[in-house]
Motif scaffolding. Structure first.
Motif, short mmCIF file in Angstrom:
data_model
loop_
_atom_site.label_atom_id
_atom_site.label_comp_id
_atom_site.label_asym_id
_atom_site.label_seq_id
_atom_site.Cartn_x
_atom_site.Cartn_y
_atom_site.Cartn_z
N THR A 1 0.80 -1.22 0.00
CA THR A 1 0.00 0.00 0.00
C THR A 1 0.83 1.27 0.00
N GLY A 2 2.10 1.17 0.40
CA GLY A 2 2.92 2.37 0.52
C GLY A 2 2.73 3.10 1.84
N LYS B 1 -5.12 -1.52 -1.73
CA LYS B 1 -4.52 -0.30 -2.26
C LYS B 1 -5.56 0.81 -2.36
N CYS B 2 -6.77 0.44 -2.78
CA CYS B 2 -7.84 1.42 -2.92
C CYS B 2 -8.18 2.03 -1.56
N VAL B 3 -8.27 1.19 -0.53
CA VAL B 3 -8.56 1.68 0.82
C VAL B 3 -7.45 2.62 1.29
N ALA B 4 -6.20 2.26 1.02
CA ALA B 4 -5.08 3.10 1.41
C ALA B 4 -5.16 4.48 0.76
N GLN B 5 -5.53 4.52 -0.52
CA GLN B 5 -5.67 5.80 -1.22
C GLN B 5 -6.80 6.64 -0.64
N VAL B 6 -7.89 6.00 -0.27
CA VAL B 6 -9.00 6.72 0.35
C VAL B 6 -8.56 7.33 1.68
N LEU B 7 -7.84 6.56 2.47
CA LEU B 7 -7.36 7.06 3.76
C LEU B 7 -6.43 8.25 3.58
#
Length: 222
Positions: free
Chosen positions: A126-127, A176-182
């Motif tokens: 996720t980075g 990854k999508c959840v990480a970007q939302v956060l």
């Protein structure tokens, strides 16, 4: 040896700081022609401006027989910066005091070290920061002046079901999508971490309960 040496080498007068000669590798590293380097004081050359910024700094160097400094910055003629290892030797030739500067390009080593440092603190998928970094920051903030501190802990529903039905690639994409939302919901100074398979935790320094509730409402809308 001086001409063929695969490190940059400068020899200067220890009394005046005037550069007497530079080897071909130094000129290749910096992109400067010989005539723009030799005859100048060390602190007058643009390429050494971050290593020997002034005469006072040079005077300290020449008082030592040998000085070694890691991760110094050499400035090239194009303005780009090179990470170098810098060694200064003082010696005498026919009763004339000299200094020899050796500069080794360590760009690849520094890039590798930075990469290893990044991997030690970040989740590769996720980075976001990883659990180890989260726990380090939690301990640091406990003894800091950045109170009040708020903490979000959350996990994803049905990740296992997604992995079983659509494959782990789909599950990874969802993480990854959840990480970007956060990332869109929190500030740059907040510490966003993936602390488990589907678990996330966020540290919010200098954030009280009222501010935390507003962030939660924004996150739910997102």
């Amino acid at each position: 040896l001086f001409k063929c040496f695969q490190d940059g080498v400068l020899i200067a007068n220890a009394g005046t700081g005037e550069i007497l000669v530079a080897n071909p590798f130094f000129l290749s590293m910096t992109g400067y022609p010989h005539e723009e380097v030799t005859g100048k004081k060390l602190w007058e050359t643009a390429c050494l401006s971050r290593i020997v910024p002034d005469q006072k700094n040079f005077d300290k160097l020449r008082q030592e027989k040998m000085v070694r400094r890691d991760r110094q910055t050499l400035v090239t003629s194009s303005g780009s910066l090179l990470d170098v290892e810098f060694i200064c030797h003082s010696f005498n030739v026919l009763d004339q005091a000299m200094v020899c500067f050796t500069l080794r390009d360590i760009t690849e080593r520094v890039e590798m070290e930075n990469k290893m440092m990044y991997l030690s603190h970040h989740d590769t998928l996720t980075g976001l920061y990883n659990r180890n970094y989260f726990e380090e920051e939690l301990r640091r903030l406990e003894n800091s002046r950045q109170h009040p501190i708020s903490v979000f802990v959350l996990d994803m529903d049905n990740l296992k079901k997604v992995n079983d039905q659509y494959g782990h690639a789909a599950g990874d994409a969802l993480l990854k999508c959840v990480a970007q939302v956060l990332l869109t919901c929190f500030r740059d100074e907040d510490i966003l971490s993936r602390i488990g398979g589907d678990e996330f935790a966020i540290l919010l320094p200098k954030t009280n309960a009222e501010a935390t509730e507003k962030i939660q409402q924004r996150m739910e809308r997102t």
